[in-house]
Scaffold this active site. Structure first.
Site, short mmCIF file in Angstrom:
data_model
loop_
_atom_site.label_atom_id
_atom_site.label_comp_id
_atom_site.label_asym_id
_atom_site.label_seq_id
_atom_site.Cartn_x
_atom_site.Cartn_y
_atom_site.Cartn_z
N LYS A 15 0.84 -1.19 0.00
CA LYS A 15 0.00 0.00 0.00
C LYS A 15 0.87 1.25 0.00
O LYS A 15 2.07 1.21 0.32
CB LYS A 15 -0.93 0.00 1.21
CG LYS A 15 -0.25 0.07 2.56
CD LYS A 15 -1.28 0.03 3.69
CE LYS A 15 -0.61 0.13 5.05
NZ LYS A 15 -1.59 0.20 6.15
N ARG A 62 -10.58 0.47 15.96
CA ARG A 62 -10.57 1.32 14.77
C ARG A 62 -11.58 0.79 13.76
O ARG A 62 -12.38 1.55 13.23
CB ARG A 62 -9.16 1.36 14.17
CG ARG A 62 -9.03 2.28 12.98
CD ARG A 62 -7.60 2.28 12.44
NE ARG A 62 -7.21 0.98 11.90
CZ ARG A 62 -6.04 0.72 11.34
NH1 ARG A 62 -5.12 1.68 11.28
NH2 ARG A 62 -5.76 -0.47 10.87
N TYR A 94 16.27 29.75 8.82
CA TYR A 94 15.02 30.40 9.20
C TYR A 94 14.85 30.42 10.72
O TYR A 94 15.04 29.42 11.40
CB TYR A 94 13.84 29.67 8.57
CG TYR A 94 13.65 29.95 7.09
CD1 TYR A 94 13.41 31.24 6.63
CD2 TYR A 94 13.72 28.91 6.17
CE1 TYR A 94 13.24 31.49 5.28
CE2 TYR A 94 13.54 29.14 4.82
CZ TYR A 94 13.30 30.43 4.37
OH TYR A 94 13.14 30.68 3.03
N MET A 153 12.54 24.33 2.48
CA MET A 153 11.77 23.56 1.50
C MET A 153 12.68 22.71 0.60
O MET A 153 12.37 21.55 0.32
CB MET A 153 10.92 24.50 0.63
CG MET A 153 10.09 23.76 -0.41
SD MET A 153 9.08 24.86 -1.42
CE MET A 153 7.82 25.36 -0.24
#
Length: 353
Positions: free
Chosen positions: A34, A130, A249, A297
């Site tokens: 998956k 679940r 940053y 990024m």
């Protein structure tokens, strides 16, 4: 010249891990593909695992993609079907489907299907809460499925919530609840996920379903498993910053001494976690150095002060052989699954054909 960020998928390591897990489990094993094989490339991994007993995917579109790629091995759809059209596709394309709630059961009862056309895996909620049927509803669902005449076989299954916690008694309780609910019902059993195969011998039944361990990620080196994904880039620039100067940053990192900084072409858009703190290990030319400053990024920065041999063009491994992906994930407050699935932008190369 192309950007140096790259991802290598070692299919020999994948086959090795599959053999280790299959041998450890003892029964049949579904290789879980998956989410594009946890970011490793589902079609390539399926082709590499021609010896597998079968594969598992999350939903019908993933199953359809593998069938379209020519994968004819048994396929289990773990979320089951969402519509009558998918139910017909399951029969037509020979998928096995998980049935885990009432709407799926009533869909089968009300749909015109060929006699014996469906292979069902019936899911018990043994404590994870679940999805799955409670014990009484589980036995009733089994009887209802058999009464339809549309089902060729039923595999009984459940899913563990805490099998990776070796000091927890909860998995033993789940195994006991499953055995009690399934007592006397015919059909194969499936309990063990990756952690179940590795750590819970009592969970090793007819079928295992292995995902993360198949890719050698997490805390499995002691089992002899190998990392399948290696994520690399290069140092693209080097600079010196003075003691007391901030980096990146937000100025999170402040140099405690004159610091040699390496700029690496890889960032959170490539799948590296922005939440990784200063000190997260990165391997440069095979030597561990610390992440320094907030991940951007497209780039991140590392402290090369202790590695004077590093230069522009030095290889940087973000995770793989030298830096386990689980180590990076733990520093970033997440899990290896998330990092593997998010490594999408850099080009992938499959080796070991």
């Amino acid at each position: 010249m192309s950007r140096p960020a790259r991802i290598t998928i070692d299919l020999d390591a994948l086959r090795h891990n599959h053999r280790v897990l299959r041998r450890l489990h003892g029964g049949r094993l579904l290789a879980v593909l998956k989410a594009d094989a946890y970011g490793h490339g589902a079609e390539a991994c399926a082709r590499a695992l021609a010896e597998a007993d079968g594969f598992a995917v999350a939903f019908g579109d993933e199953a359809m993609a593998l069938r379209a790629a020519g994968v004819r091995a048994p396929l289990l759809v773990l979320e089951g079907v969402f519509s009558v059209a998918e139910l017909h596709a399951a029969v037509r394309e020979s998928w096995s489907i998980v049935v885990h709630h009432e709407a799926q059961l009533t869909m089968i009862e009300g749909c015109a299907l060929p006699s014996g056309g469906l292979d069902v895996w019936l899911k018990l909620d043994s404590g994870m809460h679940r999805c799955g049927f409670g014990p009484d509803a589980f036995r009733a669902a089994h009887a209802r499925l058999m009464a339809t005449g549309k089902v060729s076989s039923i595999t009984l299954m459940s899913h563990f919530a805490r099998a990776d916690e070796s000091d927890s008694a909860f998995t033993a309780q789940q195994i006991s609840r499953f055995d009690s609910a399934a007592a006397g019902l015919p059909g194969p059993r499936s309990l063990a996920n990756s952690a179940g195969v590795l750590s819970w011998p009592a969970a090793r039944r007819d079928w295992a379903r292995c995902g993360i361990a198949l890719y050698g990620a997490g805390a499995e080196p002691q089992a002899g498993l190998r990392p399948v994904m290696r994520v690399c880039s290069e140092v693209i620039a080097i600079r010196e910053i003075a003691a007391g100067e901030p980096l990146g940053y937000g100025g999170r990192f402040v140099a405690a001494r004159p610091t040699r900084v390496g700029l690496v072409a890889f960032g959170y858009a490539d799948g590296y976690p922005r939440s990784a703190p200063d000190g997260t290990p990165v391997a440069v030319d095979g030597h561990r150095v610390p992440l320094a400053g907030r991940v951007s990024m497209d780039m991140l920065t590392v402290d090369l002060t202790a590695l004077p041999s590093a230069r522009e063009g030095s290889e940087v491994e973000l995770w793989g052989r030298d830096v386990p992906v689980g180590d990076v994930a733990a520093r970033a407050g997440t899990i290896a699954y998330e990092l593997l699935c998010n490594a999408k932008r850099a080009p992938k190369r499959h080796v070991g054909w």
